[in-house]
Design a protein around this motif. Sequence first.
Motif, short mmCIF file in Angstrom:
data_model
loop_
_atom_site.label_atom_id
_atom_site.label_comp_id
_atom_site.label_asym_id
_atom_site.label_seq_id
_atom_site.Cartn_x
_atom_site.Cartn_y
_atom_site.Cartn_z
N ILE A 92 -45.55 -36.65 -40.93
CA ILE A 92 -45.60 -35.32 -41.54
C ILE A 92 -45.61 -35.47 -43.06
O ILE A 92 -44.85 -36.27 -43.62
CB ILE A 92 -44.38 -34.47 -41.11
N THR A 112 -50.09 -28.44 -45.47
CA THR A 112 -49.31 -28.77 -44.28
C THR A 112 -49.88 -29.91 -43.46
O THR A 112 -49.14 -30.58 -42.77
CB THR A 112 -49.13 -27.56 -43.34
N THR A 113 -51.18 -30.12 -43.50
CA THR A 113 -51.76 -31.18 -42.67
C THR A 113 -52.36 -32.27 -43.54
O THR A 113 -52.84 -32.00 -44.65
CB THR A 113 -52.84 -30.61 -41.71
N TYR A 173 -39.68 -28.23 -37.82
CA TYR A 173 -40.07 -28.12 -36.42
C TYR A 173 -39.75 -29.41 -35.67
O TYR A 173 -39.11 -29.40 -34.62
CB TYR A 173 -41.57 -27.81 -36.29
N GLY A 220 -43.15 -28.07 -40.98
CA GLY A 220 -43.42 -29.14 -40.02
C GLY A 220 -42.24 -30.08 -39.86
O GLY A 220 -41.88 -30.46 -38.74
N ASN A 267 -44.49 -30.57 -46.31
CA ASN A 267 -44.65 -29.67 -45.17
C ASN A 267 -43.26 -29.33 -44.62
O ASN A 267 -42.82 -29.88 -43.61
CB ASN A 267 -45.54 -30.29 -44.10
#
Length: 177
Positions: free
Chosen positions: A115, A27-28, A125, A122, A119
């Motif tokens: 992003i 995710t990051t 969001y 993410g 992800n």
Amino acid sequence: MHVRKAVSSDAGELSALLNEIIRAGGTTALETPLSAAEFADWFIDGEFSLVCHVAEHGQSLMGFQSLSLYGDPPKGVADIGTFARLNPKTAGVGSALFPATRAAAKELEFINATIRADNVSGLGYYAKMGFETYDRLLQVPLQDGTPVDRIKKRFRLDARHHATPDAQGADGVIGKR
């Protein structure tokens, strides 16, 4: 959930939260865990940090959201990062944090979010918060060489954000250059 500005004494708990996300992967873009001191420098009180807010529930920090000028973005632009605790997972952390971050960014033209394309949560969001896709970085390699696209989204803070198409420039972009 209570939102407040992060302080240096939050760095230990927040670096542990971030490091859990980094270790989980997927995710990051961050791939190397940070010490509490590195976390404070990157997100709370370092040279490139503009603001960092935390979401508290009870005695625990459930997540954080930061704005920074790391990487020398164009004038009027800052990068956002949003991270929520994996365990226990608490719904609504990012949504609780964004109004405070948005208010702190009022002097900016827009907020940039970059992003990872894989992800999904993410991307969802930032779309939910009103960020619009404007660019894609292709095949950015992870530390192990795996190529992963990055999606660039922006949230316009300009008062003309909700202007009619007639107020847009020839390129369809609203706002100052």
